[in-house]
Enzyme design. Structure first.
Site, PDB file in Angstrom:
ATOM      1  N   LYS A 107       3.099 -40.229 -92.962  1.00  0.00           N
ATOM      2  CA  LYS A 107       1.894 -40.056 -93.773  1.00  0.00           C
ATOM      3  C   LYS A 107       0.617 -40.003 -92.939  1.00  0.00           C
ATOM      4  O   LYS A 107      -0.450 -39.672 -93.457  1.00  0.00           O
ATOM      5  CB  LYS A 107       1.810 -41.185 -94.801  1.00  0.00           C
ATOM      6  CG  LYS A 107       2.931 -41.122 -95.829  1.00  0.00           C
ATOM      7  CD  LYS A 107       2.767 -42.202 -96.893  1.00  0.00           C
ATOM      8  CE  LYS A 107       3.767 -42.034 -98.025  1.00  0.00           C
ATOM      9  NZ  LYS A 107       5.125 -42.459 -97.647  1.00  0.00           N
TER      10      LYS A 107
HETATM   11  C1  LIG Z   1       6.242 -41.975 -98.402  1.00  0.00           C
HETATM   12  C2  LIG Z   1       7.546 -42.038 -97.712  1.00  0.00           C
HETATM   13  C3  LIG Z   1       8.651 -41.247 -98.103  1.00  0.00           C
HETATM   14  C4  LIG Z   1       8.617 -40.361 -99.326  1.00  0.00           C
HETATM   15  O1  LIG Z   1       7.800 -39.228 -99.165  1.00  0.00           O
HETATM   16  P1  LIG Z   1       7.371 -38.366-100.437  1.00  0.00           P
HETATM   17  O2  LIG Z   1       6.485 -37.304 -99.901  1.00  0.00           O
HETATM   18  O3  LIG Z   1       6.660 -39.313-101.373  1.00  0.00           O
HETATM   19  O4  LIG Z   1       8.617 -37.829-101.056  1.00  0.00           O
HETATM   20  C5  LIG Z   1       9.802 -41.294 -97.350  1.00  0.00           C
HETATM   21  N1  LIG Z   1       9.907 -42.119 -96.278  1.00  0.00           N
HETATM   22  C6  LIG Z   1       8.883 -42.905 -95.879  1.00  0.00           C
HETATM   23  C7  LIG Z   1       9.084 -43.794 -94.718  1.00  0.00           C
HETATM   24  C8  LIG Z   1       7.671 -42.887 -96.568  1.00  0.00           C
HETATM   25  O5  LIG Z   1       6.678 -43.687 -96.160  1.00  0.00           O
END
Ligand SMILES: *Cc1c(COP(=O)(O)O)cnc(C)c1O
Length: 427
Positions: A107
């Site tokens: 993210k």
């Molecule tokens: C947020 C997150 C996800 C999921 O991603 P999305 O875009 O919400 O489907 C998967 N793995 C980790 C470690 C995350 O932080």
């Protein structure tokens, strides 16, 4: 570039306003009015482009002329300053490591890109904006880091007391400056409920924006990962299958968007834990959201994935087309632990629980000899230290950037009700 609301009950708006408001007035997600494929020449010569040049080619049409080219290039350099390595696991599959950013979660890319866009749009605005976000763990850290020191933007992060890992808590509560952590006496759903109430509260909503993956500036830059992987794997001359550990389905939706731009991807697998709303939908065509259940891959504990509606839009709501290009499978915690052990034993590679779910997605899909599979490793194993160490009976070395914050002092304000949040936001 114009964006329309997927609820079709709000006027169209430009990139700037879509970023600032996050969600349309009718509560719909914004979607770009036009998606133009990139020239075939670009794909043929992709190995000659740097990561920054690729990102610019990919994102420019979605920003349009609302950020000058040179400024957009600066924003990209400030966002993409670490690598996205592919690590081969066996003959026909590799892990795409998205965790080399500052908070070791994928993210980081979306959070930083959004922060820099918002900073640019806010440059000549005397009024401060508040980014309000609820987190179950990883989002908070990435947003806090991404927005740290951003002029004109205050960030308020709500997290459930005692429900995030030590590392995650430190990432939220030790930065200071324009970042405030509110420790909520409750669970994640309580935090999310308070945030939703604030966005609907006419007295304060005007100054608030959200930084979750419904925001186009957080969602769209995730396309970059898929182009970077293609650049590396192109010479294999195999058909690519991506398996994406999915919670709110923002990341995989960006992958499908990349495919729309012409990126040659054969198939997508959305791998989930037991929160199986989408896998069930693919079986019978009925979309039935339900409350989330806790798992060891808790960043994917989502019962009503907010970005799935964008995926349906990308397939023009054609269920048959969706099922051809896209599969979705769900896995239990036991299966996830078994996969972590198997990958560690066979390939000497440590996955976090989310990456392991991605790996399982490829196994279940069943790769053909003409295909090569990539699973997205969305967090560094250290972010889920307890599960990883207990499952694999190993000690994980803590990277320096994490070690540093573990010694810092936590600063958080405790709240127990919406009234206390509102008092804080208006004080
Ligand atoms: C947020 C997150 C996800 C999921 O991603 P999305 O875009 O919400 O489907 C998967 N793995 C980790 C470690 C995350 O932080």
């Amino acid at each position: 570039m114009n964006y329309y609301s997927l609820n079709h009950n709000s006027p169209k708006t430009n990139f700037k306003n879509a970023v600032i408001s996050g969600i349309a007035p009718d509560r719909g997600l914004y979607f770009p009015e036009k998606i133009s494929p990139i020239s075939t020449d670009f794909f043929e010569n992709i190995e000659k482009y740097s990561h920054h040049e690729i990102a610019f080619e990919v994102i420019k049409q979605f920003v349009g002329d609302e950020i000058p080219e040179e400024k957009l290039k600066d924003i990209i350099s400030e966002t993409i300053f670490f690598d996205f390595p592919l690590v081969k696991i066996d003959e026909n599959c590799a892990s795409l490591e998205l965790f080399h950013g500052p908070t070791m979660a994928f993210k980081d890319v979306g959070a930083k890109f959004m922060a820099k866009c918002l900073e640019y749009f806010n440059e000549n605005n005397n009024e401060e904006v508040t980014v309000l976000v609820a987190t179950s763990g990883d989002t908070g850290g990435a947003v806090a880091n991404g927005f740290l020191g951003t002029k004109g933007v205050n960030v308020v992060i709500l997290y459930p007391s005692g429900k995030v890992s030590d590392i995650q808590e430190k990432q939220l509560t030790t930065l200071g400056q324009n970042i405030t952590a509110l420790e909520v006496n409750g669970v994640f759903d309580d935090c999310q409920e308070m945030v939703k109430t604030a966005f609907l509260d006419a007295e304060i909503a005007r100054k608030l924006t959200s930084a979750n993956s419904i925001n186009v500036a957080r969602w769209l830059p995730q396309m970059f990962y898929y182009f970077y992987a293609f650049k590396t794997l192109k010479s294999l001359n195999k058909e690519l299958v991506f398996s994406v550990p999915s919670g709110n389905f923002g990341n995989i939706c960006a992958g499908i968007m990349a495919q729309k731009l012409g990126l040659p991807i054969k198939h997508f697998v959305a791998a989930t834990n037991i929160n199986d709303t989408v896998p069930n939908y693919l079986i019978d065509g009925k979309y039935a959201p339900k409350p989330s259940k806790p798992t060891i891959s808790n960043a994917m504990d989502v019962g009503n994935p907010s970005n799935f509606i964008r995926i349906q839009e990308l397939f023009e709501n054609n269920f048959a087309d969706l099922k051809t290009a896209f599969s979705s499978f769900s896995f239990t915690d036991d299966e996830t632990r078994e996969a972590m052990k198997k990958i560690y034993t066979n390939s000497n590679y440590i996955t976090d629980p989310h990456g392991a779910v991605g790996y399982l997605g490829l196994q279940k899909y069943g790769l053909k000899t003409t295909e090569f599979g990539v699973f997205l490793e969305t967090a560094h194993p250290v972010k889920f230290l307890e599960v990883v160490e207990n499952t694999l009976s190993i000690k994980v070395t803590i990277p320096e950037q994490i070690q540093k914050i573990m010694n810092k002092e936590k600063v958080a304000k405790k709240i127990s009700s919406y009234q206390e949040l509102k008092e804080y936001l208006t004080s």
